[in-house]
Write an enzyme that holds these catalytic residues in place. Structure first.
Site, PDB file in Angstrom:
ATOM      1  N   HIS A  56       0.987  -1.170   0.369  1.00 63.86           N
ATOM      2  CA  HIS A  56       0.074  -0.016   0.214  1.00 63.86           C
ATOM      3  C   HIS A  56       0.883   1.346  -0.231  1.00 63.86           C
ATOM      4  O   HIS A  56       0.286   2.800  -0.994  1.00 63.86           O
ATOM      5  CB  HIS A  56      -1.114  -0.173   1.056  1.00 63.86           C
ATOM      6  CG  HIS A  56      -1.633   0.677   1.350  1.00 63.86           C
ATOM      7  ND1 HIS A  56      -3.239   0.468   0.593  1.00 63.86           N
ATOM      8  CD2 HIS A  56      -2.339   2.973   1.965  1.00 63.86           C
ATOM      9  CE1 HIS A  56      -3.964   2.158   0.735  1.00 63.86           C
ATOM     10  NE2 HIS A  56      -3.252   2.646   1.552  1.00 63.86           N
ATOM     11  N   TYR A  59       4.493   0.640  -3.132  1.00 61.98           N
ATOM     12  CA  TYR A  59       4.870   0.295  -4.448  1.00 61.98           C
ATOM     13  C   TYR A  59       5.456  -0.496  -5.087  1.00 61.98           C
ATOM     14  O   TYR A  59       6.122  -0.599  -6.773  1.00 61.98           O
ATOM     15  CB  TYR A  59       4.446   1.420  -5.764  1.00 61.98           C
ATOM     16  CG  TYR A  59       2.908   2.417  -4.691  1.00 61.98           C
ATOM     17  CD1 TYR A  59       1.917   2.027  -5.901  1.00 61.98           C
ATOM     18  CD2 TYR A  59       2.994   3.624  -4.322  1.00 61.98           C
ATOM     19  CE1 TYR A  59       0.780   2.928  -5.582  1.00 61.98           C
ATOM     20  CE2 TYR A  59       2.387   3.954  -3.872  1.00 61.98           C
ATOM     21  CZ  TYR A  59       1.029   4.026  -4.477  1.00 61.98           C
ATOM     22  OH  TYR A  59      -0.130   4.853  -4.220  1.00 61.98           O
ATOM     23  N   LYS A  98      -7.500  13.730  -6.851  1.00 64.04           N
ATOM     24  CA  LYS A  98      -6.176  12.255  -6.678  1.00 64.04           C
ATOM     25  C   LYS A  98      -7.834  10.724  -6.415  1.00 64.04           C
ATOM     26  O   LYS A  98      -8.914  11.155  -6.343  1.00 64.04           O
ATOM     27  CB  LYS A  98      -6.447  12.436  -5.267  1.00 64.04           C
ATOM     28  CG  LYS A  98      -5.147  10.401  -5.503  1.00 64.04           C
ATOM     29  CD  LYS A  98      -3.751  10.356  -4.370  1.00 64.04           C
ATOM     30  CE  LYS A  98      -3.354   9.273  -3.558  1.00 64.04           C
ATOM     31  NZ  LYS A  98      -1.999   9.538  -2.882  1.00 64.04           N
ATOM     32  N   HIS A 102     -10.031   2.171  -0.320  1.00 57.93           N
ATOM     33  CA  HIS A 102     -10.643   1.620   1.007  1.00 57.93           C
ATOM     34  C   HIS A 102     -11.155   0.797   0.939  1.00 57.93           C
ATOM     35  O   HIS A 102     -12.494   0.332   1.630  1.00 57.93           O
ATOM     36  CB  HIS A 102     -10.714   2.984   1.457  1.00 57.93           C
ATOM     37  CG  HIS A 102     -10.440   2.759   3.028  1.00 57.93           C
ATOM     38  ND1 HIS A 102     -10.944   3.630   4.312  1.00 57.93           N
ATOM     39  CD2 HIS A 102      -9.218   3.369   3.888  1.00 57.93           C
ATOM     40  CE1 HIS A 102     -10.092   3.797   5.166  1.00 57.93           C
ATOM     41  NE2 HIS A 102      -8.742   3.568   4.705  1.00 57.93           N
ATOM     42  N   ARG A 123      -8.420  14.325   2.533  1.00 58.31           N
ATOM     43  CA  ARG A 123      -7.058  15.319   3.094  1.00 58.31           C
ATOM     44  C   ARG A 123      -5.828  15.612   2.278  1.00 58.31           C
ATOM     45  O   ARG A 123      -5.026  16.199   2.395  1.00 58.31           O
ATOM     46  CB  ARG A 123      -6.798  14.712   4.736  1.00 58.31           C
ATOM     47  CG  ARG A 123      -7.959  14.696   5.754  1.00 58.31           C
ATOM     48  CD  ARG A 123      -7.028  14.167   7.081  1.00 58.31           C
ATOM     49  NE  ARG A 123      -6.312  13.202   6.692  1.00 58.31           N
ATOM     50  CZ  ARG A 123      -7.190  11.818   6.670  1.00 58.31           C
ATOM     51  NH1 ARG A 123      -8.640  12.333   7.472  1.00 58.31           N
ATOM     52  NH2 ARG A 123      -7.046  10.573   6.836  1.00 58.31           N
ATOM     53  N   ASP A 124      -6.365  14.559   1.676  1.00 58.49           N
ATOM     54  CA  ASP A 124      -4.932  14.251   0.221  1.00 58.49           C
ATOM     55  C   ASP A 124      -5.245  15.256  -0.866  1.00 58.49           C
ATOM     56  O   ASP A 124      -3.754  16.013  -0.979  1.00 58.49           O
ATOM     57  CB  ASP A 124      -5.494  13.179  -0.717  1.00 58.49           C
ATOM     58  CG  ASP A 124      -3.797  12.080  -0.018  1.00 58.49           C
ATOM     59  OD1 ASP A 124      -3.373  12.144   0.741  1.00 58.49           O
ATOM     60  OD2 ASP A 124      -4.491  10.883  -0.261  1.00 58.49           O
ATOM     61  N   GLN A 321      -7.835   9.234  12.071  1.00 60.73           N
ATOM     62  CA  GLN A 321      -7.985   9.997  11.180  1.00 60.73           C
ATOM     63  C   GLN A 321      -8.224  11.897  11.806  1.00 60.73           C
ATOM     64  O   GLN A 321      -7.751  11.673  13.092  1.00 60.73           O
ATOM     65  CB  GLN A 321      -9.562   9.738  10.522  1.00 60.73           C
ATOM     66  CG  GLN A 321      -9.741   7.878  10.209  1.00 60.73           C
ATOM     67  CD  GLN A 321      -8.916   7.991   9.223  1.00 60.73           C
ATOM     68  OE1 GLN A 321      -9.597   8.518   7.601  1.00 60.73           O
ATOM     69  NE2 GLN A 321      -8.494   7.472   9.013  1.00 60.73           N
ATOM     70  N   ASP A 500      -5.432   7.447 -11.476  1.00 62.57           N
ATOM     71  CA  ASP A 500      -6.098   6.211 -11.650  1.00 62.57           C
ATOM     72  C   ASP A 500      -5.971   5.321  -9.916  1.00 62.57           C
ATOM     73  O   ASP A 500      -5.607   5.553  -9.448  1.00 62.57           O
ATOM     74  CB  ASP A 500      -5.398   5.319 -12.183  1.00 62.57           C
ATOM     75  CG  ASP A 500      -4.108   5.386 -11.501  1.00 62.57           C
ATOM     76  OD1 ASP A 500      -3.669   4.602 -11.019  1.00 62.57           O
ATOM     77  OD2 ASP A 500      -2.923   5.557 -12.624  1.00 62.57           O
ATOM     78  N   SER A 540      -4.186  -0.767  -5.223  1.00 62.95           N
ATOM     79  CA  SER A 540      -4.830  -1.738  -4.602  1.00 62.95           C
ATOM     80  C   SER A 540      -4.367  -3.129  -5.156  1.00 62.95           C
ATOM     81  O   SER A 540      -5.099  -3.558  -6.349  1.00 62.95           O
ATOM     82  CB  SER A 540      -6.199  -1.353  -4.092  1.00 62.95           C
ATOM     83  OG  SER A 540      -7.041  -2.126  -3.633  1.00 62.95           O
TER      84      SER A 540
END
Length: 743
Positions: A56, A59, A98, A102, A123-124, A321, A500, A540
Site C-alpha cells: 500500500h 508500490y 486524486k 479503501h 485530506r490528500d 483520522q 487512477d 490496491s
C-alpha cells in the site's frame, strides 16, 4: 542516544520469525532490514518497516510498471509522487485531484471503511492547499444474491454520504456495479477534486534544519493500527477479526481541520505539510524528511492521545483520522497555534528536522527507533514479478449468437438489470448540490461543477469496465481511459488529465500480475494517444478472498475543462421532432457485452477493440458540435449498447423515440445491443441535422440518422414498441426493491 547493536529495549519482545510474518514481511525482506541497520530491530522499528514496505505504501510490485505511464503535459503542475496531482486551468487557478481505495476496510466494516476512505482522499486534496469542490466514487459489490451484498451496499453508501454530506462537499458522480467476483472483496474507490491558486500549492518535502514539526488535528487513538498492512494482504476466514484495523472517521473534525489548514496556509506559516493517512505518523514523518533530504526526530511524549498507556509502536502505526503533520516557519509558531486553537483542534510541536538523515523516535526517555530515513522508502524491495499474458479469447461473431427473446423484451430486461438500472437510490443519499456550484448532477455522462462564479466549469467522471479488463487486459485498460474521455467529451469538456485506482488480486500469481501489466500498458497507450496524462493514483493489490480474485478493476477518474459551463451538454432528449444521430461505426460487437451476459447467459469472448485515433477524432468532433450549439443532447454509448443509450436518454427526459430499422448488413440485436467503441448519440434540430451529417462527412467521421425524438415509447421499426412507463418501472425499480428485500 542511538540504539546499541546488541541492546534490547526493556519490555520489548524478541523478534521471531512468527512476529516478522505477522507484520507482512517475508524472510528475505527481514534479512534486508538486518543488513540495512546492522542489528535486530526493536518492535517499533519492525512496525515502521512493515508500514513503509507494504504494498500500500511502497508500490513494490507495481512501481516497475507504473514508470511507463505518461505523466507530463504543459498543463501539468504536479504529477504522481505527491498527495495529489495538480493541473493548470488558467486564470491563476489549478485543479488538485486524486483517487484512492479503501477496499479491505469497507468489507470488514462498510460504514466506517467507506467514511474514512472519503475523509482520507479529501485530506490528500486540501493538504496541497486546495479547497475540495467535488467528490466521486466507484463502488463494486458481489452478486446481489450473496447474503452479505445488501449489507455491504447499505453500509458503504451510507458511509460515503455520511462523510461527504457532513463535511460539505457535493458528490457529483460515480459508478456502481455488481458481480460475483466481488463477493468476498468489495471495492470502494473515492475521488476528490479541489481548487487552488497556482502560486499557492503546498508540498510534502521538508526544508531547513531545526524547523519545528507540528502535529495538528484530532488526537491519536488505537484505531487503524496495521491498516496499511491489512490492505496489503489477501482475505481469508479471519477477515472479520481484522475489524480493529478499520479507522473511525469524524467529518466535522475534518471540516475544522480543512479551515484551519487553509487559514495557516494563507498566513504563510507552512514550509511542508503531509496528511497522516496510511501508516499514520510513520509514513507522514518519513516522507516529509526523505523528500527534503533531512532527518526527523520525534518525541512521542508530546503527541496528543485520546487513550492512556499507548506504546510507541501503537502511536507510530495508528491511523486515527483527521490528523496532519507540518513543518512550520519558526517565527509563525504562535500564530499557527492560535489559529488551530481557535478552531478547537490539537496543536503540538512533536519534533524537528535535523541534518542527520536519520529517523529517530523517542518515547518515555528511550530511543524507540533510530533508522536511516531515506532508505526506509528508497530501499524498500522493488519486485519485477513474473507474469503471463492473458490468453486471447475468440471473437464472438454476431451471426453465431442465438437470441432467446424479442428486442423489446431484451431492452426491458437489460435496463432493469443490476449493472444498468438507475442508481438513484445510491446518489440521492449523497448531497450533490451543496455549495451551489453543481451544474450537472449524478446520473449523466459526467458531473459538472462551476468554478467559482464562472464562466469556467469542471467536468469529472470515474469509469472502468472490469469484464473487458479480464477478457483482454490491454484492450480493457485502453477502454477504461477511452470511456472516461468520452464521458467528458459528451458534456462538452476538454479532457485534461486522469487519476487512477488500480485494483487487482495477488501479484504473486503470474496470471494476476499479467492482468496488471496488460491493463497498465493499455492505460499508458490510451493516455499517450489522447493527450490525457496520469497525474496521481493508487494501487490496491491482494484483493482476493480464499484465493479467489476480484475482476481486474483499474478505475479511471477523469477531469476536463469547460470554458463556459453554460454550454455544458446533458444527455436527456430535449424536444419532440429533434433528429437522432449516431456518431461512430456500429458493426455490432457482442463479445463481453451485457446483452450476451444478461440475455444470452454467456459471459465470454473478446471485448470490443479500441481505436484510439477514432476516440480522439470523434471526441473532438462532438465537442465542436456542442461548442457551436449544433446539438441539443449528447450521450456516449457504452454498457448495453445503442438501444440502452437511447432508452437512458428517453428516460431522462420523458420523451420517447421512433427509430429506423437496423441496416440489413448487421444483425438487428447486434446493431442495437453491441458495445462497439468511440460512439455517441446526438440529437439536433431537424434544420441542423443535415449540417451535422455534412460536417461528419467532411471530417471523415461515420455518422447516420437513427430516427426522431417524440412519443412515449421506444419504437424500432418492425419491432414491438416499449412504453417509457414500462422501461421506467424496470429502470427505477430494481435497486430500491432489492435494498428493501423485495427483489
Amino acid at each position: 542516544m542511538a540504539i546499541a547493536k546488541d541492546t534490547l529495549l526493556r519490555n520489548e519482545p524478541r523478534i521471531t520469525p512468527e512476529l516478522v510474518a505477522e507484520h507482512g514481511l517475508k524472510p528475505d525482506e527481514y534479512q534486508r532490514i538486518l543488513d540495512l541497520i546492522g542489528r535486530e530491530p526493536t518492535l517499533t522499528e519492525l512496525g515502521i518497516f512493515s508500514a513503509m514496505w507494504n504494498e500500500h505504501c511502497s508500490y513494490k510490485s507495481s512501481k516497475v510498471h507504473l514508470r511507463g505511464l505518461p505523466t507530463e503535459a504543459p498543463w501539468v503542475i504536479q504529477g504522481p509522487g505527491e498527495n495529489a496531482g495538480v493541473i493548470d486551468i488558467g486564470d491563476g487557478l489549478a485543479v488538485v485531484f486524486k483517487m484512492e481505495s479503501h477496499n479491505h476496510p469497507s468489507f470488514i466494516e462498510p460504514y466506517q471503511g467507506a467514511t474514512t476512505g472519503v475523509g482520507g482522499i479529501l485530506r490528500d486534496v486540501f493538504t496541497m492547499g486546495a479547497r475540495p469542490i467535488a467528490c466521486l466514487n466507484a463502488i463494486s459489490f458481489g452478486d446481489p444474491k450473496h447474503p452479505k451484498t445488501r449489507h455491504l451496499v447499505s453500509g458503504v453508501v451510507a458511509g460515503i454520504g455520511g462523510y461527504g454530506n457532513s463535511f460539505g462537499v457535493p458528490t457529483v458522480g460515480g459508478q456502481t456495479r455488481f458481480h460475483t467476483r466481488y463477493d468476498g472483496n468489495n471495492l470502494v474507490n473515492a475521488m476528490a477534486v479541489g481548487l487552488a491558486r497556482t502560486d499557492s500549492i503546498f508540498y510534502a518535502a521538508a526544508s531547513g534544519v531545526g524547523m519545528p514539526i507540528v502535529y495538528l488535528g484530532s488526537k491519536t487513538g488505537r484505531d487503524g493500527i496495521h491498516g496499511a498492512s491489512m490492505a496489503s494482504a489477501e482475505f481469508g476466514e479471519d477477515s472479520e477479526e481484522k475489524r480493529p484495523t478499520v479507522q473511525v472517521g469524524d467529518p466535522f473534525a475534518e471540516k475544522l481541520l480543512l479551515e484551519a489548514c487553509l487559514e495557516i496556509m494563507r498566513k504563510d506559516c507552512v514550509i511542508a505539510i503531509q496528511d497522516m493517512g496510511a501508516a499514520g505518523l510513520t509514513c507522514s514523518a518519513v516522507e516529509m524528511g526523505a523528500k527534503g533530504d533531512l532527518g526527523v526526530t520525534l518525541d512521542l511524549d508530546k503527541v496528543p492521545t485520546r487513550e492512556t498507556g499507548m506504546s510507541a509502536y501503537e502511536m507510530m502505526l495508528s491511523e486515527s483520522q483527521e490528523r496532519m503533520l507540518m513543518v512550520l516557519r519558526p517565527e509563525k509558531e504562535q500564530e499557527a497555534e492560535d489559529i488551530f486553537r481557535k478552531w478547537g483542534l490539537d496543536f503540538a510541536i512533536v519534533g524537528e528536522t535535523t541534518p542527520t538523515k536519520r529517523f529517530i523516535v523517542r518515547h518515555g526517555g528511550d530511543v524507540m527507533a533510530d533508522l536511516p530515513i531515506k532508505e526506509l522508502g528508497d530501499e524498500a524491495p522493488v519486485y519485477n514479478r513474473p507474469f503471463v499474458e492473458s490468453p486471447k479469447l475468440p471473437v464472438i461473431h454476431a451471426g453465431d449468437v442465438t437470441h432467446p427473446m424479442s428486442m423489446a423484451d431484451a431492452l426491458e430486461r437489460l435496463i432493469g438489470s443490476p449493472d444498468l438500472c438507475s442508481k438513484r437510490w445510491v446518489w440521492e443519499q449523497y448531497d450533490h448540490i451543496i455549495g451551489g456550484n453543481t451544474v450537472q448532477r449524478p446520473g449523466g455522462d459526467a458531473g459538472v461543477v462551476r468554478i467559482e462564479d464562472g464562466p469556467k466549469g469542471l467536468a469529472m467522471t470515474a469509469d472502468v469496465t472490469p469484464r473487458y479488463c479480464e477478457a483482454d487486459p490491454f484492450e480493457g485498460g485502453k477502454q477504461a481511459v477511452a470511456e472516461a474521455y468520452r464521458n467528458l467529451c459528451a458534456v462538452g469538456a476538454l479532457p485534461l488529465a486522469i487519476t487512477d485506482n488500480l485494483n487487482f488480486g495477488n501479484p504473486e500469481k503470474p496470471e494476476i500480475m499479467g492482468q496488471f501489466v496488460g491493463c497498465v500498458r493499455g492505460i499508458a497507450a490510451a493516455c499517450k494517444a489522447l493527450d490525457f496524462p496520469v497525474v496521481s493514483g493508487n494501487v490496491s493489490l491482494y484483493n482476493e478472498t480464499n484465493g479467489r480474485a476480484i475482476l481486474p478493476t483499474p478505475t479511471i477518474g477523469g477531469v476536463g475543462l469547460l470554458n463556459d459551463f453554460m454550454k455544458s451538454m446533458s444527455s436527456g432528449f430535449k424536444d419532440s421532432g429533434d433528429t437522432i444521430l449516431l456518431i461512430g461505426e456500429n458493426p455490432g460487437w457482442l463479445g463481453q457485452s451485457l446483452y450476451l451476459r444478461e440475455i444470452c447467459g454467456r459471459e465470454e469472448g473478446a471485448p470490443p477493440p479500441v481505436d484510439l485515433e477514432h476516440e480522439k477524432r470523434h471526441g473532438a468532433f462532438v465537442r465542436r458540435l456542442i461548442l457551436d450549439s449544433q446539438v441539443t443532447a449528447v450521450h456516449d454509448i457504452s454498457d448495453g449498447g445503442l438501444l440502452v443509450a437511447l432508452a437512458e436518454m428517453a428516460l431522462a427526459s420523458g420523451l420517447g423515440a421512433t427509430l429506423d430499422a437496423a441496416p440489413a448488413a448487421v444483425p438487428a440485436q447486434a446493431f442495437w445491443f453491441g458495445e462497439d467503441q468511440a460512439r455517441y448519440v446526438v440529437t439536433a434540430k431537424a434544420a441542423d441535422a443535415e449540417k451535422v451529417l455534412a460536417k461528419a462527412t467532411a471530417a471523415g467521421i461515420p455518422a447516420r440518422t437513427l430516427g426522431t425524438v417524440g412519443g412515449k415509447a421506444i419504437a424500432v421499426k418492425g419491432e414491438k414498441a416499449v412504453p417509457l412507463a414500462t422501461l421506467n418501472a424496470a429502470f427505477e425499480g430494481w435497486l430500491p426493491a432489492y435494498m428493501a428485500g423485495k427483489a
